[in-house]
Design a protein around this motif. Sequence first.
Motif, PDB file in Angstrom:
ATOM      1  N   GLN A  63      30.909  16.291  25.829  1.00 51.84           N
ATOM      2  CA  GLN A  63      30.497  17.301  26.201  1.00 51.84           C
ATOM      3  C   GLN A  63      29.580  16.980  27.446  1.00 51.84           C
ATOM      4  O   GLN A  63      28.904  16.083  27.466  1.00 51.84           O
ATOM      5  CB  GLN A  63      29.806  18.184  25.102  1.00 51.84           C
ATOM      6  N   VAL A  64      29.656  18.140  28.381  1.00 56.48           N
ATOM      7  CA  VAL A  64      28.819  18.047  29.654  1.00 56.48           C
ATOM      8  C   VAL A  64      28.257  19.403  29.807  1.00 56.48           C
ATOM      9  O   VAL A  64      29.010  20.438  29.688  1.00 56.48           O
ATOM     10  CB  VAL A  64      29.502  17.612  30.684  1.00 56.48           C
ATOM     11  N   GLN A  65      27.089  19.407  30.213  1.00 54.36           N
ATOM     12  CA  GLN A  65      26.580  20.897  30.532  1.00 54.36           C
ATOM     13  C   GLN A  65      26.497  21.062  31.941  1.00 54.36           C
ATOM     14  O   GLN A  65      26.158  20.030  32.648  1.00 54.36           O
ATOM     15  CB  GLN A  65      24.938  20.976  29.940  1.00 54.36           C
ATOM     16  N   LEU A  66      26.816  22.092  32.389  1.00 55.67           N
ATOM     17  CA  LEU A  66      26.909  22.538  33.765  1.00 55.67           C
ATOM     18  C   LEU A  66      26.167  23.764  34.176  1.00 55.67           C
ATOM     19  O   LEU A  66      25.958  24.851  33.508  1.00 55.67           O
ATOM     20  CB  LEU A  66      28.348  23.011  34.035  1.00 55.67           C
ATOM     21  N   ILE A  67      25.269  23.664  35.312  1.00 53.55           N
ATOM     22  CA  ILE A  67      24.435  24.614  35.824  1.00 53.55           C
ATOM     23  C   ILE A  67      24.855  25.021  37.343  1.00 53.55           C
ATOM     24  O   ILE A  67      24.745  24.096  38.075  1.00 53.55           O
ATOM     25  CB  ILE A  67      22.914  24.562  35.623  1.00 53.55           C
ATOM     26  N   GLU A  68      25.475  26.120  37.415  1.00 56.53           N
ATOM     27  CA  GLU A  68      25.631  26.515  38.914  1.00 56.53           C
ATOM     28  C   GLU A  68      24.516  27.186  39.674  1.00 56.53           C
ATOM     29  O   GLU A  68      23.656  27.915  38.942  1.00 56.53           O
ATOM     30  CB  GLU A  68      26.773  27.606  38.850  1.00 56.53           C
ATOM     31  N   SER A  69      24.389  26.953  41.021  1.00 56.13           N
ATOM     32  CA  SER A  69      23.421  27.553  41.744  1.00 56.13           C
ATOM     33  C   SER A  69      23.896  27.751  43.201  1.00 56.13           C
ATOM     34  O   SER A  69      25.083  27.393  43.439  1.00 56.13           O
ATOM     35  CB  SER A  69      22.234  26.780  41.982  1.00 56.13           C
ATOM     36  N   GLY A  70      23.275  28.648  44.034  1.00 58.06           N
ATOM     37  CA  GLY A  70      23.721  28.756  45.352  1.00 58.06           C
ATOM     38  C   GLY A  70      24.358  30.247  45.646  1.00 58.06           C
ATOM     39  O   GLY A  70      24.613  30.291  46.759  1.00 58.06           O
ATOM     40  N   GLY A  71      24.445  30.838  44.794  1.00 60.04           N
ATOM     41  CA  GLY A  71      25.281  32.183  45.054  1.00 60.04           C
ATOM     42  C   GLY A  71      23.996  33.189  45.683  1.00 60.04           C
ATOM     43  O   GLY A  71      23.001  32.843  45.802  1.00 60.04           O
ATOM     44  N   GLY A  72      24.695  34.508  46.129  1.00 58.13           N
ATOM     45  CA  GLY A  72      23.759  35.153  46.850  1.00 58.13           C
ATOM     46  C   GLY A  72      24.407  36.342  47.446  1.00 58.13           C
ATOM     47  O   GLY A  72      25.788  36.452  47.162  1.00 58.13           O
ATOM     48  N   VAL A  73      23.836  37.055  48.228  1.00 57.46           N
ATOM     49  CA  VAL A  73      24.510  37.976  49.068  1.00 57.46           C
ATOM     50  C   VAL A  73      24.564  37.708  50.615  1.00 57.46           C
ATOM     51  O   VAL A  73      23.760  37.159  51.331  1.00 57.46           O
ATOM     52  CB  VAL A  73      23.708  39.364  49.033  1.00 57.46           C
ATOM     53  N   VAL A  74      25.908  37.788  51.023  1.00 54.46           N
ATOM     54  CA  VAL A  74      26.053  37.228  52.560  1.00 54.46           C
ATOM     55  C   VAL A  74      26.859  38.231  53.012  1.00 54.46           C
ATOM     56  O   VAL A  74      27.715  38.820  52.535  1.00 54.46           O
ATOM     57  CB  VAL A  74      26.687  35.869  52.512  1.00 54.46           C
ATOM     58  N   GLN A  75      26.931  38.313  54.447  1.00 57.61           N
ATOM     59  CA  GLN A  75      27.668  39.283  55.263  1.00 57.61           C
ATOM     60  C   GLN A  75      28.795  38.700  55.581  1.00 57.61           C
ATOM     61  O   GLN A  75      29.208  37.297  55.298  1.00 57.61           O
ATOM     62  CB  GLN A  75      27.004  39.634  56.746  1.00 57.61           C
ATOM     63  N   SER A  76      30.028  39.463  55.672  1.00 56.57           N
ATOM     64  CA  SER A  76      31.432  39.138  56.135  1.00 56.57           C
ATOM     65  C   SER A  76      31.495  38.027  57.084  1.00 56.57           C
ATOM     66  O   SER A  76      30.504  38.258  58.248  1.00 56.57           O
ATOM     67  CB  SER A  76      32.116  40.238  56.382  1.00 56.57           C
ATOM     68  N   GLY A  77      31.949  36.985  56.900  1.00 53.79           N
ATOM     69  CA  GLY A  77      31.867  35.905  58.008  1.00 53.79           C
ATOM     70  C   GLY A  77      31.236  35.027  57.735  1.00 53.79           C
ATOM     71  O   GLY A  77      31.058  33.839  58.552  1.00 53.79           O
ATOM     72  N   GLY A  78      30.108  34.913  56.902  1.00 52.07           N
ATOM     73  CA  GLY A  78      29.154  34.190  56.537  1.00 52.07           C
ATOM     74  C   GLY A  78      29.400  33.041  55.835  1.00 52.07           C
ATOM     75  O   GLY A  78      30.737  32.806  55.528  1.00 52.07           O
ATOM     76  N   SER A  79      28.550  32.100  55.530  1.00 53.46           N
ATOM     77  CA  SER A  79      28.912  30.980  54.554  1.00 53.46           C
ATOM     78  C   SER A  79      27.728  30.769  53.426  1.00 53.46           C
ATOM     79  O   SER A  79      26.747  31.101  53.289  1.00 53.46           O
ATOM     80  CB  SER A  79      28.635  29.515  55.575  1.00 53.46           C
ATOM     81  N   LEU A  80      28.203  30.137  52.291  1.00 51.08           N
ATOM     82  CA  LEU A  80      27.426  29.965  51.283  1.00 51.08           C
ATOM     83  C   LEU A  80      27.997  28.451  50.910  1.00 51.08           C
ATOM     84  O   LEU A  80      29.015  27.885  50.933  1.00 51.08           O
ATOM     85  CB  LEU A  80      27.521  30.950  50.151  1.00 51.08           C
ATOM     86  N   ARG A  81      26.863  27.703  50.091  1.00 48.39           N
ATOM     87  CA  ARG A  81      27.246  26.432  49.433  1.00 48.39           C
ATOM     88  C   ARG A  81      26.828  26.499  48.306  1.00 48.39           C
ATOM     89  O   ARG A  81      25.573  26.846  47.719  1.00 48.39           O
ATOM     90  CB  ARG A  81      26.745  25.134  49.961  1.00 48.39           C
ATOM     91  N   LEU A  82      27.878  26.529  47.164  1.00 46.44           N
ATOM     92  CA  LEU A  82      27.494  26.553  45.658  1.00 46.44           C
ATOM     93  C   LEU A  82      27.216  24.924  45.336  1.00 46.44           C
ATOM     94  O   LEU A  82      28.207  24.200  45.711  1.00 46.44           O
ATOM     95  CB  LEU A  82      28.492  27.282  44.784  1.00 46.44           C
ATOM     96  N   SER A  83      26.396  24.907  44.263  1.00 49.55           N
ATOM     97  CA  SER A  83      26.191  23.637  43.512  1.00 49.55           C
ATOM     98  C   SER A  83      26.713  23.777  42.226  1.00 49.55           C
ATOM     99  O   SER A  83      26.046  24.768  41.493  1.00 49.55           O
ATOM    100  CB  SER A  83      24.909  22.903  43.790  1.00 49.55           C
ATOM    101  N   CYS A  84      26.891  22.673  41.399  1.00 53.19           N
ATOM    102  CA  CYS A  84      27.155  22.692  40.115  1.00 53.19           C
ATOM    103  C   CYS A  84      26.552  21.281  39.525  1.00 53.19           C
ATOM    104  O   CYS A  84      26.987  20.246  39.755  1.00 53.19           O
ATOM    105  CB  CYS A  84      28.519  22.948  39.727  1.00 53.19           C
ATOM    106  N   ALA A  85      25.524  21.307  38.769  1.00 54.27           N
ATOM    107  CA  ALA A  85      24.744  20.037  38.089  1.00 54.27           C
ATOM    108  C   ALA A  85      25.254  20.016  36.898  1.00 54.27           C
ATOM    109  O   ALA A  85      25.099  20.742  36.154  1.00 54.27           O
ATOM    110  CB  ALA A  85      23.372  20.253  38.492  1.00 54.27           C
ATOM    111  N   ALA A  86      25.581  18.630  36.581  1.00 55.76           N
ATOM    112  CA  ALA A  86      26.104  18.153  35.310  1.00 55.76           C
ATOM    113  C   ALA A  86      25.091  17.258  34.541  1.00 55.76           C
ATOM    114  O   ALA A  86      24.600  16.297  35.173  1.00 55.76           O
ATOM    115  CB  ALA A  86      27.332  17.567  35.753  1.00 55.76           C
ATOM    116  N   SER A  87      25.147  17.379  33.322  1.00 56.38           N
ATOM    117  CA  SER A  87      24.245  16.618  32.575  1.00 56.38           C
ATOM    118  C   SER A  87      25.221  16.314  31.201  1.00 56.38           C
ATOM    119  O   SER A  87      25.708  17.036  30.879  1.00 56.38           O
ATOM    120  CB  SER A  87      22.937  16.929  32.197  1.00 56.38           C
ATOM    121  N   GLY A  88      24.676  15.258  30.391  1.00 55.78           N
ATOM    122  CA  GLY A  88      25.376  15.103  29.384  1.00 55.78           C
ATOM    123  C   GLY A  88      26.162  13.699  29.626  1.00 55.78           C
ATOM    124  O   GLY A  88      25.988  12.677  30.313  1.00 55.78           O
ATOM    125  N   ARG A  89      27.391  13.511  29.145  1.00 57.64           N
ATOM    126  CA  ARG A  89      28.389  12.456  29.187  1.00 57.64           C
ATOM    127  C   ARG A  89      28.693  12.243  30.395  1.00 57.64           C
ATOM    128  O   ARG A  89      28.565  12.877  31.600  1.00 57.64           O
ATOM    129  CB  ARG A  89      29.636  12.696  28.363  1.00 57.64           C
TER     130      ARG A  89
END
Length: 123
Positions: free
Chosen positions: A1-27
Amino acid sequence: QVQLIESGGGVVQSGGSLRLSCAASGRSFRTYAMAWFRQAPGKEREFVATINWSSALMYYADSVKGRFTISRDNAKNTVYLQMNSLKPEDTAVYYCAAGVRGPLRTASNYDNWGQGTQVTVSS
């Protein structure tokens, strides 16, 4: 099993950018193919992108091809989703997933899921 935690979401205007991250722990992280899925209100969860353990193979949904980039850093146990040229139709909860069956597009192939992070693109 691996535990996953996402981050980086939010509100952005059309045409903009975001970077999501997913940190894993466990195996061992590097044994897993990783993927991003998303689910908009009233819609089914859909495939966005996937990457194999070595970053040699990456696949994208047609709707995000050329705008989104999936990557991973096995030393940091983290997978990323760089999202550029965002559109209102990209608004959804984005989920990180890990699976041992390879970089596949079907959600049922992934055994481990994060809680999700909300992405909202305003017009």
